[in-house]
Write a protein that holds these residues in place. Structure first.
Motif, PDB file in Angstrom:
ATOM      1  N   LEU A 542       0.832  -1.207   0.000  1.00  0.00           N
ATOM      2  CA  LEU A 542       0.000   0.000   0.000  1.00  0.00           C
ATOM      3  C   LEU A 542       0.870   1.262   0.000  1.00  0.00           C
ATOM      4  N   VAL A 543       1.899   1.240   0.821  1.00  0.00           N
ATOM      5  CA  VAL A 543       2.796   2.395   0.874  1.00  0.00           C
ATOM      6  C   VAL A 543       3.503   2.578  -0.465  1.00  0.00           C
ATOM      7  N   ALA A 544       3.893   1.456  -1.085  1.00  0.00           N
ATOM      8  CA  ALA A 544       4.576   1.548  -2.377  1.00  0.00           C
ATOM      9  C   ALA A 544       3.626   1.980  -3.494  1.00  0.00           C
ATOM     10  N   ASP A 545       2.378   1.492  -3.468  1.00  0.00           N
ATOM     11  CA  ASP A 545       1.416   1.802  -4.535  1.00  0.00           C
ATOM     12  C   ASP A 545       0.845   3.208  -4.417  1.00  0.00           C
ATOM     13  N   ARG A 546       0.768   3.723  -3.207  1.00  0.00           N
ATOM     14  CA  ARG A 546       0.273   5.084  -2.948  1.00  0.00           C
ATOM     15  C   ARG A 546      -1.081   5.360  -3.632  1.00  0.00           C
ATOM     16  N   PRO A 547      -2.134   4.635  -3.247  1.00  0.00           N
ATOM     17  CA  PRO A 547      -3.465   4.937  -3.780  1.00  0.00           C
ATOM     18  C   PRO A 547      -3.943   6.290  -3.276  1.00  0.00           C
ATOM     19  N   ASP A 548      -4.956   6.851  -3.931  1.00  0.00           N
ATOM     20  CA  ASP A 548      -5.500   8.134  -3.480  1.00  0.00           C
ATOM     21  C   ASP A 548      -6.150   7.991  -2.104  1.00  0.00           C
ATOM     22  N   PHE A 549      -6.841   6.885  -1.898  1.00  0.00           N
ATOM     23  CA  PHE A 549      -7.482   6.619  -0.608  1.00  0.00           C
ATOM     24  C   PHE A 549      -7.407   5.122  -0.313  1.00  0.00           C
ATOM     25  N   VAL A 550      -7.270   4.802   0.961  1.00  0.00           N
ATOM     26  CA  VAL A 550      -7.419   3.424   1.431  1.00  0.00           C
ATOM     27  C   VAL A 550      -8.764   3.334   2.125  1.00  0.00           C
ATOM     28  N   PHE A 551      -9.603   2.422   1.653  1.00  0.00           N
ATOM     29  CA  PHE A 551     -10.922   2.190   2.246  1.00  0.00           C
ATOM     30  C   PHE A 551     -10.791   0.967   3.152  1.00  0.00           C
ATOM     31  N   THR A 552     -11.019   1.140   4.448  1.00  0.00           N
ATOM     32  CA  THR A 552     -10.908   0.029   5.394  1.00  0.00           C
ATOM     33  C   THR A 552     -11.827   0.269   6.576  1.00  0.00           C
ATOM     34  N   THR A 553     -12.052  -0.768   7.349  1.00  0.00           N
ATOM     35  CA  THR A 553     -12.917  -0.638   8.523  1.00  0.00           C
ATOM     36  C   THR A 553     -12.123  -0.064   9.688  1.00  0.00           C
ATOM     37  N   THR A 554     -12.817   0.672  10.548  1.00  0.00           N
ATOM     38  CA  THR A 554     -12.149   1.335  11.676  1.00  0.00           C
ATOM     39  C   THR A 554     -12.677   0.898  13.039  1.00  0.00           C
ATOM     40  N   THR A 555     -13.703   0.062  13.077  1.00  0.00           N
ATOM     41  CA  THR A 555     -14.244  -0.401  14.363  1.00  0.00           C
ATOM     42  C   THR A 555     -14.479  -1.902  14.315  1.00  0.00           C
ATOM     43  N   ARG A 556     -14.712  -2.474  15.486  1.00  0.00           N
ATOM     44  CA  ARG A 556     -15.081  -3.879  15.646  1.00  0.00           C
ATOM     45  C   ARG A 556     -16.089  -3.965  16.776  1.00  0.00           C
ATOM     46  N   PRO A 557     -16.867  -5.033  16.834  1.00  0.00           N
ATOM     47  CA  PRO A 557     -17.781  -5.195  17.963  1.00  0.00           C
ATOM     48  C   PRO A 557     -17.009  -5.292  19.279  1.00  0.00           C
ATOM     49  N   ASN A 558     -17.592  -4.784  20.323  1.00  0.00           N
ATOM     50  CA  ASN A 558     -17.019  -4.931  21.656  1.00  0.00           C
ATOM     51  C   ASN A 558     -17.470  -6.283  22.210  1.00  0.00           C
ATOM     52  N   LEU A 559     -16.572  -7.249  22.187  1.00  0.00           N
ATOM     53  CA  LEU A 559     -16.942  -8.608  22.588  1.00  0.00           C
ATOM     54  C   LEU A 559     -17.143  -8.751  24.084  1.00  0.00           C
ATOM     55  N   ASP A 560     -16.729  -7.756  24.849  1.00  0.00           N
ATOM     56  CA  ASP A 560     -16.881  -7.809  26.304  1.00  0.00           C
ATOM     57  C   ASP A 560     -18.098  -7.040  26.797  1.00  0.00           C
ATOM     58  N   GLY A 561     -18.883  -6.515  25.889  1.00  0.00           N
ATOM     59  CA  GLY A 561     -20.055  -5.745  26.298  1.00  0.00           C
ATOM     60  C   GLY A 561     -20.731  -5.123  25.097  1.00  0.00           C
ATOM     61  N   PRO A 562     -21.694  -4.252  25.332  1.00  0.00           N
ATOM     62  CA  PRO A 562     -22.417  -3.636  24.210  1.00  0.00           C
ATOM     63  C   PRO A 562     -21.549  -2.626  23.469  1.00  0.00           C
ATOM     64  N   GLY A 563     -21.985  -2.287  22.243  1.00  0.00           N
ATOM     65  CA  GLY A 563     -21.339  -1.247  21.466  1.00  0.00           C
ATOM     66  C   GLY A 563     -20.183  -1.751  20.625  1.00  0.00           C
ATOM     67  N   ASP A 564     -19.489  -0.805  19.976  1.00  0.00           N
ATOM     68  CA  ASP A 564     -18.332  -1.126  19.161  1.00  0.00           C
ATOM     69  C   ASP A 564     -17.159  -0.252  19.575  1.00  0.00           C
ATOM     70  N   VAL A 565     -15.964  -0.663  19.186  1.00  0.00           N
ATOM     71  CA  VAL A 565     -14.743   0.001  19.647  1.00  0.00           C
ATOM     72  C   VAL A 565     -13.754   0.111  18.492  1.00  0.00           C
ATOM     73  N   VAL A 566     -12.740   0.953  18.695  1.00  0.00           N
ATOM     74  CA  VAL A 566     -11.604   1.028  17.777  1.00  0.00           C
ATOM     75  C   VAL A 566     -10.462   0.227  18.401  1.00  0.00           C
ATOM     76  N   PRO A 567     -10.095  -0.912  17.845  1.00  0.00           N
ATOM     77  CA  PRO A 567      -8.987  -1.700  18.416  1.00  0.00           C
ATOM     78  C   PRO A 567      -7.672  -0.926  18.357  1.00  0.00           C
ATOM     79  N   ASP A 568      -6.834  -1.144  19.342  1.00  0.00           N
ATOM     80  CA  ASP A 568      -5.553  -0.443  19.388  1.00  0.00           C
ATOM     81  C   ASP A 568      -4.704  -0.744  18.158  1.00  0.00           C
ATOM     82  N   GLY A 569      -4.810  -1.966  17.638  1.00  0.00           N
ATOM     83  CA  GLY A 569      -4.000  -2.338  16.483  1.00  0.00           C
ATOM     84  C   GLY A 569      -4.324  -1.546  15.235  1.00  0.00           C
TER      85      GLY A 569
END
Length: 693
Positions: A542-569
């Protein structure tokens, strides 16, 4: 004289004395299998004991035949004996399971059952499961009531292979080697054992889930039993050493299920524990194992193994519970024992032993009597049942194929009749029409990238790039991450064609863009090292190809409770892209249908009579009140949050149907048909972020 072992007892001419202790070992093994399956959901190592014992006793029978001067070498009598021994009980269990499947399971489960019925009858069930263990399109399927029959297929294949190998070797080598044939067979079988064990280690490291069912990765276990039959008859251990060996073997088998997670560690080196323990008990008879209750249970081992798993699964289907409790677990065990006894008494024995009257227990010394009409009728009924199962399975599969043949219509559904997401975003009127895709079409309503092979599977770390949208355009959006990024390709492809940009894929099953060093597979603790390897390669490209935009997900379900979160990774990925001046279109993940800690398949739920709300989840459980990405986005000037939650959920519920369209094709991926109805809203948000139109 009767000597029996494994799940499939086989009379042998040697050793000369009946081994009641090994009958008792089979009884202990099936008890461990049933107890750990029913109450603990773990692999006990009992099946590995069966594999070794099967190799030992069947191997003894085959070797005794070829090493006896003047004995006939035709394998046909042994093959016919195996068929008569193994198939009748299995056919009866398959027939009962088929009736219960139709009565208790939704029609969405019938196809898988039909496939596995044919696989079980054809003794390739293990290969069927190996092929689907990492099959992305079947990842949401519930546990099958026939899943345990993989070991029957492994043993059946092993019996045929052993007969073929030993017979051919004998025909070729006996004229040359004469009395040294035993040594030659030992060398060849020993080499095959080592080769299979080495293959098991390699396959386990590459794809443990598939290796678990692999006949070649399992062959070393029954081969170890064959080598024991070939060598241990000439070995005599001192009494004290035999006692130590027997006690050690028994302790290892009893502790295996509690201390070793066989579902994750077999058939690799840890499988040596139950295998070696069984060899120790073969070499060192233990009087404790010859206790009458264990010997009696050992006699029922094959039938009990066949029955206990489907009884457990259908009970869970009936109750809707994820596991059994103490009392209903005893009920499952008692029902399994009763069915096993009836099957053993009235199906196995009458058809296996021609000298027994129908329904009589086997006793030594009975004189041979002609085959009776009741026995002929029983055999004919079993054959008819097997044919009926095969015909019915093929017929249902053909019906499903014809239903799915209409799937090409899904891309052409009239927007006025099937508004889908537009019913939420634009409030358009929804006419009363049948839902599409139907519950039978849903499984195949998947992204083009899956059908085109443009997403790396679970096993490989290889990066695959495919181009969609306007392939000749200069502007590029890189679609990167796991399957929750992938399902957006349907809408992105439409938008790329309409607005002049291309979409290049960087996708891997179950693997979002993350800097985690030891990722795990979603909703499990299973390590996923290939995901880390793939991420390193994908990010470098991705860094080498340098697209105009990277489309990716930014959250995941919170498996320890309600709602969704942004994982540290995820933050580390944003850091890397930002430092290289690459913009990110950060899509909030769509809700997962998690109910009571389990993923719920909407097609199954609807087939059982559920509705759009009861088969879905509450919005307050699936999603946080605000998009968690927004809190982190302030520190990333090139991150543009996207959120289509309001196009999937209303104010209170994330339903499984909207605007006459099935929202999900499984428990956590949007259907391609619904994704097409999201294109307008997705296009509006991308336009605001990019300024391209």
């Amino acid at each position: 004289m009767k000597v029996s072992g494994g799940l499939h007892p086989a009379a042998a001419a040697a050793p000369n004395a009946r081994r009641d202790d090994l009958d008792g070992l089979r009884g202990l093994a099936i008890a461990l299998v049933a107890v750990f399956h029913i109450w603990f959901g773990r692999v006990s190592g009992g099946v590995d004991v069966f594999l070794v014992l099967s190799g030992y006793f069947f191997g003894a029978m085959v070797l005794n035949r070829v090493l006896t001067p003047g004995a006939a070498l035709s394998p046909l009598p042994l093959l016919l004996r195996l068929v008569r021994r193994l198939l009748p009980a299995m056919v009866v269990v398959l027939g009962a399971a088929a009736l219960l499947t139709v009565a208790l399971q939704p029609e969405t489960r019938w196809e898988s059952f039909a496939d596995q019925s044919l696989a079980s009858l054809g003794y390739y069930q293990n290969w069927y499961l190996a092929g689907t263990a990492s099959d992305y399109t079947r990842a949401g399927e519930a546990v099958s009531p026939l899943q345990h029959l993989w070991s029957m297929s492994v043993q059946g294949q092993f019996y045929v292979a052993l007969l073929g190998v030993v017979t051919v070797l004998t025909l070729v080598l006996r004229p040359v080697l004469g009395g040294r044939l035993r040594v030659a067979l030992g060398v060849v079988l020993g080499a095959l054992t080592v080769a299979s064990f080495w293959y098991a280690i390699v396959a386990h490291g590459q794809d443990q889930a598939a290796a678990y069912y692999d006949s070649f990765a399992r062959a070393w276990e029954p081969l170890a039993g064959v080598l024991a039959a070939l060598t241990l008859s000439r070995v005599r251990l001192p009494a004290w050493l035999a006692t130590v060996a027997a006690v050690t073997g028994l302790a290892a088998i009893l502790s295996c299920g509690a201390l070793i997670d066989g579902a994750r560690l077999f058939p690799g080196p840890w499988a040596l524990v139950p295998v070696a323990a069984t060899i120790l008990l073969i070499a060192s008879p233990l009087r404790l194992l010859a206790a009458r209750p264990l010997v009696a249970l050992g006699g029922l081992a094959y039938s009990l193994y066949l029955w206990h798993w489907p009884v457990l699964i259908f009970w869970l289907v009936h109750t809707g519970a994820p596991r059994v409790g103490i009392l209903d677990g005893f009920g499952v065990l008692a029902a399994s024992l009763l069915l096993a006894y009836l099957t053993h008494r009235f199906v196995e024995n009458p058809l296996r032993h021609a000298r027994l009257p129908l329904g009589a227990p086997r006793r030594p010394g009975r004189v041979r009597i002609p085959v009776s009409m009741p026995r002929f009728a029983l055999g004919s009924a079993v054959v008819l049942l097997a044919v009926s199962l095969a015909v019915t399975s093929f017929s249902w599969r053909e019906h499903v194929v014809l239903q799915r043949a209409k799937g090409h219509e899904l891309a052409l559904l009239p927007a006025g009749d099937y508004p889908g997401a537009r019913a939420l975003t634009s409030g358009v009127r929804v006419p009363q029409l049948p839902m599409r895709p139907t519950v039978l079409e849903a499984r195949d309503d998947i992204p083009a990238t899956t059908k085109d092979g443009c997403i790396s599977d679970f096993v490989t770390a290889e990066l695959i790039n495919c181009v969609y949208g306007d392939v000749d355009a200069e502007r590029t959006i890189a679609l990167a991450g796991g399957s929750h990024a992938e399902h957006w390709i349907t809408a992105l492809d439409m938008l790329g064609l309409a607005h002049g940009f291309r979409v290049v894929t960087y996708l891997k099953m179950g693997c979002p863009l993350t800097t985690e060093m030891v990722p795990t597979i979603a909703l499990s603790d299973n390590p996923y090292p290939q995901c880390h390897e793939w991420n390193q390669e994908a990010m470098a490209k991705l860094v080498a190809d340098r697209p105009d935009f990277v489309f990716t997900t930014t959250t995941r379900p919170n498996l320890d409770g309600p709602g969704d979160v942004v994982p540290d990774g995820y933050l580390g990925i944003w850091d890397t892209l930002s430092s290289n001046e690459i913009s990110v279109l950060g899509m909030r993940d769509t809700p997962w249908l998690v109910q009571n800690g389990w993923l719920a398949d909407p097609a199954d739920c609807l087939s059982r009579g559920g509705d759009a709300v009861s088969c879905g989840v509450q919005r307050s459980w699936a999603l946080s009140e605000t998009n968690p990405t927004l809190d982190a986005a302030a520190g990333y000037r090139l991150l543009y949050p996207l959120d289509l939650s309001d196009a999937v959920c209303d104010a209170t519920d994330c339903r499984v149907t909207e605007g006459n369209v099935l929202v999900y094709h499984d428990s956590h991926h949007l259907s391609a048909t619904y994704m097409r109805t999201l294109a307008d809203e997705l296009g509006r948000q991308i336009a605001a972020a990019t300024g391209w139109w």
